[in-house]
Design a protein around this motif. Structure first.
Motif, PDB file in Angstrom:
ATOM      1  N   LEU A 167      34.405  35.073  33.879  1.00  0.00           N
ATOM      2  CA  LEU A 167      33.408  35.197  34.941  1.00  0.00           C
ATOM      3  C   LEU A 167      34.071  35.162  36.314  1.00  0.00           C
ATOM      4  O   LEU A 167      33.713  35.952  37.201  1.00  0.00           O
ATOM      5  CB  LEU A 167      32.388  34.061  34.831  1.00  0.00           C
ATOM      6  CG  LEU A 167      31.432  34.098  33.647  1.00  0.00           C
ATOM      7  CD1 LEU A 167      30.591  32.825  33.599  1.00  0.00           C
ATOM      8  CD2 LEU A 167      30.520  35.321  33.712  1.00  0.00           C
ATOM      9  N   ALA A 168      35.031  34.262  36.505  1.00  0.00           N
ATOM     10  CA  ALA A 168      35.723  34.179  37.789  1.00  0.00           C
ATOM     11  C   ALA A 168      36.484  35.464  38.084  1.00  0.00           C
ATOM     12  O   ALA A 168      36.448  35.980  39.212  1.00  0.00           O
ATOM     13  CB  ALA A 168      36.679  32.979  37.793  1.00  0.00           C
ATOM     14  N   ALA A 169      37.149  35.997  37.066  1.00  0.00           N
ATOM     15  CA  ALA A 169      37.897  37.243  37.259  1.00  0.00           C
ATOM     16  C   ALA A 169      36.952  38.394  37.607  1.00  0.00           C
ATOM     17  O   ALA A 169      37.250  39.207  38.497  1.00  0.00           O
ATOM     18  CB  ALA A 169      38.691  37.565  35.993  1.00  0.00           C
ATOM     19  N   ALA A 170      35.825  38.466  36.915  1.00  0.00           N
ATOM     20  CA  ALA A 170      34.857  39.536  37.194  1.00  0.00           C
ATOM     21  C   ALA A 170      34.278  39.397  38.598  1.00  0.00           C
ATOM     22  O   ALA A 170      34.080  40.398  39.303  1.00  0.00           O
ATOM     23  CB  ALA A 170      33.740  39.504  36.153  1.00  0.00           C
ATOM     24  N   PHE A 171      34.023  38.155  39.006  1.00  0.00           N
ATOM     25  CA  PHE A 171      33.468  37.931  40.337  1.00  0.00           C
ATOM     26  C   PHE A 171      34.440  38.394  41.422  1.00  0.00           C
ATOM     27  O   PHE A 171      34.077  39.152  42.322  1.00  0.00           O
ATOM     28  CB  PHE A 171      33.142  36.447  40.516  1.00  0.00           C
ATOM     29  CG  PHE A 171      32.529  36.106  41.848  1.00  0.00           C
ATOM     30  CD1 PHE A 171      31.188  36.352  42.090  1.00  0.00           C
ATOM     31  CD2 PHE A 171      33.295  35.537  42.850  1.00  0.00           C
ATOM     32  CE1 PHE A 171      30.622  36.053  43.320  1.00  0.00           C
ATOM     33  CE2 PHE A 171      32.744  35.236  44.079  1.00  0.00           C
ATOM     34  CZ  PHE A 171      31.396  35.485  44.313  1.00  0.00           C
ATOM     35  N   VAL A 172      35.693  37.965  41.307  1.00  0.00           N
ATOM     36  CA  VAL A 172      36.688  38.327  42.315  1.00  0.00           C
ATOM     37  C   VAL A 172      36.935  39.835  42.313  1.00  0.00           C
ATOM     38  O   VAL A 172      36.964  40.479  43.369  1.00  0.00           O
ATOM     39  CB  VAL A 172      37.999  37.558  42.067  1.00  0.00           C
ATOM     40  CG1 VAL A 172      39.098  38.070  42.995  1.00  0.00           C
ATOM     41  CG2 VAL A 172      37.783  36.065  42.279  1.00  0.00           C
ATOM     42  N   ALA A 173      37.084  40.407  41.127  1.00  0.00           N
ATOM     43  CA  ALA A 173      37.391  41.840  41.040  1.00  0.00           C
ATOM     44  C   ALA A 173      36.230  42.684  41.572  1.00  0.00           C
ATOM     45  O   ALA A 173      36.447  43.664  42.298  1.00  0.00           O
ATOM     46  CB  ALA A 173      37.693  42.209  39.594  1.00  0.00           C
ATOM     47  N   SER A 174      35.005  42.320  41.218  1.00  0.00           N
ATOM     48  CA  SER A 174      33.853  43.118  41.657  1.00  0.00           C
ATOM     49  C   SER A 174      33.677  43.033  43.169  1.00  0.00           C
ATOM     50  O   SER A 174      33.443  44.055  43.833  1.00  0.00           O
ATOM     51  CB  SER A 174      32.576  42.652  40.953  1.00  0.00           C
ATOM     52  OG  SER A 174      32.270  41.310  41.285  1.00  0.00           O
ATOM     53  N   ARG A 175      33.836  41.835  43.724  1.00  0.00           N
ATOM     54  CA  ARG A 175      33.671  41.713  45.182  1.00  0.00           C
ATOM     55  C   ARG A 175      34.775  42.446  45.918  1.00  0.00           C
ATOM     56  O   ARG A 175      34.534  43.040  46.984  1.00  0.00           O
ATOM     57  CB  ARG A 175      33.634  40.238  45.583  1.00  0.00           C
ATOM     58  CG  ARG A 175      32.243  39.608  45.586  1.00  0.00           C
ATOM     59  CD  ARG A 175      31.472  39.857  44.319  1.00  0.00           C
ATOM     60  NE  ARG A 175      30.139  39.269  44.307  1.00  0.00           N
ATOM     61  CZ  ARG A 175      29.331  39.280  43.276  1.00  0.00           C
ATOM     62  NH1 ARG A 175      29.711  39.852  42.141  1.00  0.00           N
ATOM     63  NH2 ARG A 175      28.136  38.743  43.349  1.00  0.00           N
TER      64      ARG A 175
END
Length: 529
Positions: free
Chosen positions: A59-67
């Motif tokens: 979830l953290a990786a997806a959050f950072v990558a998407s933003r």
């Protein structure tokens, strides 16, 4: 943050209909202890292993990558509402006279202005950067809460990760995350509130009851649409679903907190401004529903008949507190080239708001069909995807393709022609790429699924009690239903923006209910075969 009880047990229990009996001769408490998902939670239930950190790392990786991807596409935090949003106190007053301005602020609850004022006053960074960091924190909270709610409802671990990413990293979510308004913080807090309710029912730990009360109070203090009655309902369901192990002073103080904070604010407004409403603006909203959707010809006729008597603009008055800036100004000072905007907190507007409320009631009595048509128009705007809103257009232009893909594939967005004319829908039409009305089939279906699931769980409450999962569905259904009814009956023109408050919550809970329903049907077929 890993869960405190194994959601895999919830997945196993979801395959059986909530409340059905298990092995013959086994007590209901024993069955519930082994199946803590949709079954009733018991204090003696064993705490199996947690999910581990892998889902949260994903979830953290997806959050950072998407933003980062959205920022690379050109999305930027829009802090300009500081200088034109009527729900905000003028920035100079928020920083220089914050306590006084919030105390005498009557047009809206003070929570959103408090958040912005504290950020502007004490952050060492530029205002746009500071506010974006705050909104990114709400985004991270939203992503975790979506995952936690999905797991509570029995969605498999990586299915819950996928759902949280699809919903929490969607283009529409990022558009609201990058626009200074109260919608995004409240949307995140609503999902977190439901997650906290489930954890309270599962564990009976005081910290989760504190979280439930604090988040529910914060939502009410941010958004007047969420009435104190909703607050009482949420806290009441949480306590009835899992009564405190003992009524310690800390528990009592926690439950008294809403009365002290929200009730005290209502008493303050009654004493100072003659209304207990958290928003003196409420009659204005009702006037928009009753009168705002009428044609100019209809309004002129009602004025000629003496039904509409309120002045077009608030008249000047002798102010009781001319030394209080937030009450004394007719206009708020514009900055950065912005034109001066009306001050909805002007003391002279209190009488005008009351007059508008009288006009709304008179119009309802005289023209009930016209008002019903306006309410139907509000419902038409309500089903419009949330990204089709004019204030989001500058950022949406950078991700138009991604937003269109998400609307068509996930939200089931289709253009349509409603059977009624809606004069106040011009902003929605201008926001749509094809300047037509749009309907989200997914949101309509998801709302119905959540409401039906809530009704089913509530009907089984007396006989079988409320498990964490059932409590989630009941609280979510109550919240979604409350916001839907309130935003259609008491708002007109921007209903899709207001409805978006509950969109992430609606989608994740509808997914959980659908997963359980599919498993239940499959289990029934296997047992009958």
């Amino acid at each position: 943050m890993p869960d405190e009880e194994d959601p895999e047990a919830a997945e196993a229990s979801a395959t059986a209909e909530p409340g059905t009996s298990g092995t013959s001769g086994t007590s209901s408490v024993g069955r519930a202890a082994r199946r803590p998902g949709w079954r009733r939670s018991t204090p003696s239930a064993r705490r199996p292993p947690a999910d581990g950190w892998a889902p949260f790392a994903a979830l953290a990786a997806a959050f950072v990558a998407s933003r980062a991807a959205y920022a690379a596409a050109g999305v930027r935090f829009d802090a300009e509402p500081l200088f034109y949003l009527v729900q905000l106190v003028e920035p100079t007053l928020l920083t220089d006279r914050m306590a006084e301005s919030l105390w005498y602020f009557h047009s809206q609850p003070p929570g959103f202005n408090l958040l912005v004022g504290v950020t502007l006053r004490w952050s060492p960074f530029p205002e746009a950067v500071s506010l974006q960091v705050v909104y990114l924190a709400f985004g991270a909270l939203l992503l975790w809460a979506l995952y936690d709610v999905a797991r509570t409802l029995g969605v498999p671990r990586w299915g819950a990760v996928t759902a949280a990413v699809v919903i929490g990293c969607a283009p529409v979510v990022v558009l609201y995350e990058n626009w200074l308004s109260y919608e995004y913080p409240v949307a995140a807090m609503l999902v977190a509130l439901v997650a906290a309710v489930a954890r309270w029912v599962r564990t009976a730990h005081l910290r989760w009851l504190v979280a439930v009360v604090a988040l529910a109070c914060a939502c009410v203090l941010f958004r007047s649409l969420l009435h104190p009655l909703w607050l009482a309902g949420v806290v009441g369901v949480a306590v009835l679903a899992r009564r405190p192990p003992r009524w310690s002073p800390a528990v009592v103080l926690t439950l008294v907190l809403p009365v002290l904070v929200v009730g005290g604010l209502m008493v303050k407004n009654q004493v100072l401004f003659g209304t207990p409403q958290l928003s003196s603006w409420f009659p204005y909203n009702v006037h928009q529903v009753a009168v705002g959707g009428l044609s100019e010809t209809e309004r002129e006729r009602l004025r000629d008949e003496g039904i509409l008597v309120a002045p077009i603009w608030p008249e000047d008055c002798a102010r009781d507190r001319p030394d209080v800036e937030v009450l004394a100004r007719t206009w708020q000072r514009g900055e950065r080239g912005a034109e001066q905007i009306e001050n909805p907190n002007d003391e002279c507007r209190l009488l005008w708001y009351s007059q508008l409320g009288d006009d709304a009631r008179a119009t309802l009595d005289a023209e009930p069909r016209a008002v019903a048509r306006n309410v139907a128009g509000s419902a038409v705007i309500w089903v419009t995807p949330g990204s089709l809103y004019f204030s989001l257009l500058p950022n949406r232009a950078h991700i138009e393709g991604a937003d269109t893909l998400y609307r068509h594939t996930v939200l089931g967005d289709v253009p349509w022609s409603p059977p009624i004319e809606i004069p106040s829908a011009w902003a929605v039409l201008l926001s749509a790429p094809d300047e037509r009305h749009h309907l989200s089939l997914t949101l309509v279906a998801a709302t119905m699924v959540v409401l039906a699931g809530g009704a089913a769980a509530a009907l089984r409450w007396r006989r079988e009690g409320l498990s964490p999962a059932r409590t989630v569905v009941v609280v979510a259904a109550g919240t979604v239903g409350f916001v839907a009814v309130s935003s259609i009956l008491f708002e007109h023109g921007e209903n899709n923006r207001i409805r978006w408050l509950t969109e992430p919550l609606t989608l994740v809970v509808a997914l959980g209910v659908a997963v359980w329903a599919v498993r239940w049907v499959l289990a029934r077929r296997r047992s009958s075969g």
